[in-house]
Scaffold this motif. Sequence first.
Motif, short mmCIF file in Angstrom:
data_model
loop_
_atom_site.label_atom_id
_atom_site.label_comp_id
_atom_site.label_asym_id
_atom_site.label_seq_id
_atom_site.Cartn_x
_atom_site.Cartn_y
_atom_site.Cartn_z
N ALA A 18 0.84 -1.21 0.00
CA ALA A 18 0.00 0.00 0.00
C ALA A 18 0.87 1.26 0.00
O ALA A 18 0.62 2.20 -0.75
CB ALA A 18 -0.94 0.00 1.21
N VAL A 19 1.91 1.24 0.81
CA VAL A 19 2.83 2.40 0.84
C VAL A 19 3.51 2.55 -0.51
O VAL A 19 3.64 3.66 -1.05
CB VAL A 19 3.87 2.23 1.97
N ARG A 20 3.91 1.44 -1.09
CA ARG A 20 4.55 1.46 -2.41
C ARG A 20 3.59 2.02 -3.47
O ARG A 20 3.97 2.80 -4.32
CB ARG A 20 4.93 0.03 -2.77
N ALA A 21 2.32 1.62 -3.41
CA ALA A 21 1.32 2.09 -4.38
C ALA A 21 1.06 3.58 -4.19
O ALA A 21 0.88 4.32 -5.17
CB ALA A 21 0.03 1.28 -4.25
N LEU A 22 1.04 4.04 -2.94
CA LEU A 22 0.86 5.47 -2.68
C LEU A 22 2.04 6.26 -3.25
O LEU A 22 1.86 7.33 -3.86
CB LEU A 22 0.70 5.75 -1.19
N ARG A 23 3.24 5.74 -3.07
CA ARG A 23 4.43 6.41 -3.64
C ARG A 23 4.35 6.45 -5.15
O ARG A 23 4.75 7.43 -5.78
CB ARG A 23 5.71 5.68 -3.22
N ARG A 24 3.83 5.39 -5.74
CA ARG A 24 3.67 5.37 -7.19
C ARG A 24 2.72 6.48 -7.64
O ARG A 24 2.96 7.14 -8.65
CB ARG A 24 3.12 4.00 -7.62
N ILE A 25 1.64 6.69 -6.87
CA ILE A 25 0.70 7.76 -7.22
C ILE A 25 1.39 9.12 -7.14
O ILE A 25 1.21 9.97 -8.02
CB ILE A 25 -0.55 7.70 -6.30
N VAL A 26 2.21 9.31 -6.11
CA VAL A 26 2.99 10.57 -6.00
C VAL A 26 3.88 10.74 -7.24
O VAL A 26 3.96 11.82 -7.82
CB VAL A 26 3.83 10.58 -4.70
N ASP A 27 4.52 9.65 -7.67
CA ASP A 27 5.39 9.71 -8.85
C ASP A 27 4.58 10.02 -10.11
O ASP A 27 5.02 10.80 -10.96
CB ASP A 27 6.13 8.38 -9.05
N GLU A 28 3.42 9.39 -10.25
CA GLU A 28 2.58 9.65 -11.43
C GLU A 28 2.14 11.11 -11.47
O GLU A 28 2.13 11.73 -12.53
CB GLU A 28 1.34 8.73 -11.41
N VAL A 29 1.77 11.64 -10.32
CA VAL A 29 1.37 13.05 -10.25
C VAL A 29 2.55 13.94 -10.66
O VAL A 29 2.40 14.89 -11.43
CB VAL A 29 0.87 13.41 -8.83
N GLY A 30 3.75 13.56 -10.19
CA GLY A 30 4.94 14.34 -10.53
C GLY A 30 5.22 14.32 -12.04
O GLY A 30 5.73 15.29 -12.60
N THR B 84 2.90 13.99 -14.45
CA THR B 84 1.85 14.70 -15.20
C THR B 84 1.80 16.18 -14.83
O THR B 84 1.55 17.03 -15.68
CB THR B 84 0.48 14.05 -14.95
N TRP B 85 2.01 16.47 -13.53
CA TRP B 85 1.96 17.85 -13.05
C TRP B 85 3.26 18.13 -12.28
O TRP B 85 3.31 18.05 -11.03
CB TRP B 85 0.76 18.05 -12.12
N PRO B 86 4.33 18.44 -13.00
CA PRO B 86 5.67 18.52 -12.38
C PRO B 86 5.77 19.56 -11.26
O PRO B 86 6.64 19.44 -10.39
CB PRO B 86 6.58 18.90 -13.55
N ASP B 87 4.89 20.57 -11.26
CA ASP B 87 4.99 21.61 -10.23
C ASP B 87 4.21 21.28 -8.96
O ASP B 87 4.22 22.05 -8.00
CB ASP B 87 4.46 22.95 -10.79
N SER C 285 0.58 23.62 -5.29
CA SER C 285 1.05 23.98 -6.62
C SER C 285 1.10 25.50 -6.78
O SER C 285 0.45 26.23 -6.03
CB SER C 285 0.06 23.39 -7.64
N PRO C 286 1.86 25.99 -7.75
CA PRO C 286 1.83 27.43 -8.01
C PRO C 286 0.44 27.91 -8.45
O PRO C 286 0.06 29.04 -8.18
CB PRO C 286 2.84 27.61 -9.16
N ALA D 145 -3.42 21.99 -8.91
CA ALA D 145 -3.66 21.48 -7.55
C ALA D 145 -4.96 20.68 -7.49
O ALA D 145 -5.00 19.57 -6.96
CB ALA D 145 -3.68 22.64 -6.55
N PHE D 146 -6.03 21.25 -8.07
CA PHE D 146 -7.32 20.54 -8.09
C PHE D 146 -7.20 19.23 -8.86
O PHE D 146 -7.65 18.18 -8.41
CB PHE D 146 -8.40 21.40 -8.75
#
Lengths: 158, 81
Positions: free
Chosen positions: A58-70, A72-75, A100-101, A106-107
Amino acid sequence: MAQVAVTADPLDLDALTRDMTAGAAGDGAVATFTGLVRDHNQGRKVRFLEYEAYEPLAVRALRRIVDEVGATWPDVRLGLRHRIGRLEIGEASIIIVAVSPHRADAFAACRYAIERVKQIVPIWKREHFEGGEVWLEGATADPDDEASRLAAERIACA
Amino acid sequence: MRVTVRLFARLRDLAGAGELVRDVPEQATVQTVWNVLTTEMPSLREYERTMSVAVNADYSRMAAAVHDGDEVAFLPPVSGG
């Protein structure tokens, strides 16, 4: 505070928001999502929920989501915490903070993150309702299923 | 060789245990481990088409090889959030 976590402790949105925004003068927007335990589901009167996780994955999958967001939305910076164990009506099961800036990113990132949680994070809820209890089952988790990921992105950017 | 099997949510309830240790032949895959389990507990088979699998806490596939000491997990459809 860790950027992602699976925890039996009550969730503190203010603390996560403070942590995610600390020292960042270039930020212009914070979008947050809080998932709550509600007292009804599919016509049943819910008494409480019990969440179970395969924690390391679960922690690994959450980190993956953080990476995916990074990707698609680098800021955007994303913080995400999911609670497990017994949760009473009105308690928070998940909190997400996207910083986000600009507000649009952010949304979008916040919405994307909750859609992906429901798709790929190995956490299950057992609903205790008046008259019985049942394991709820949603999506078959497959992080490599690009069609699901794109569906989450479409919802996020709608 | 010997693997640890992890089961969650309703799969755990059906099996009556969340952690089992099983001996499987050399050259075994995740599918081999699943076959050992479902031969013992046929009721688990209803999840064959909807479950996900993981090896050592990383998502995997039925055809993936398993090794001595691996942790093999079978996961019903998820319902977090």
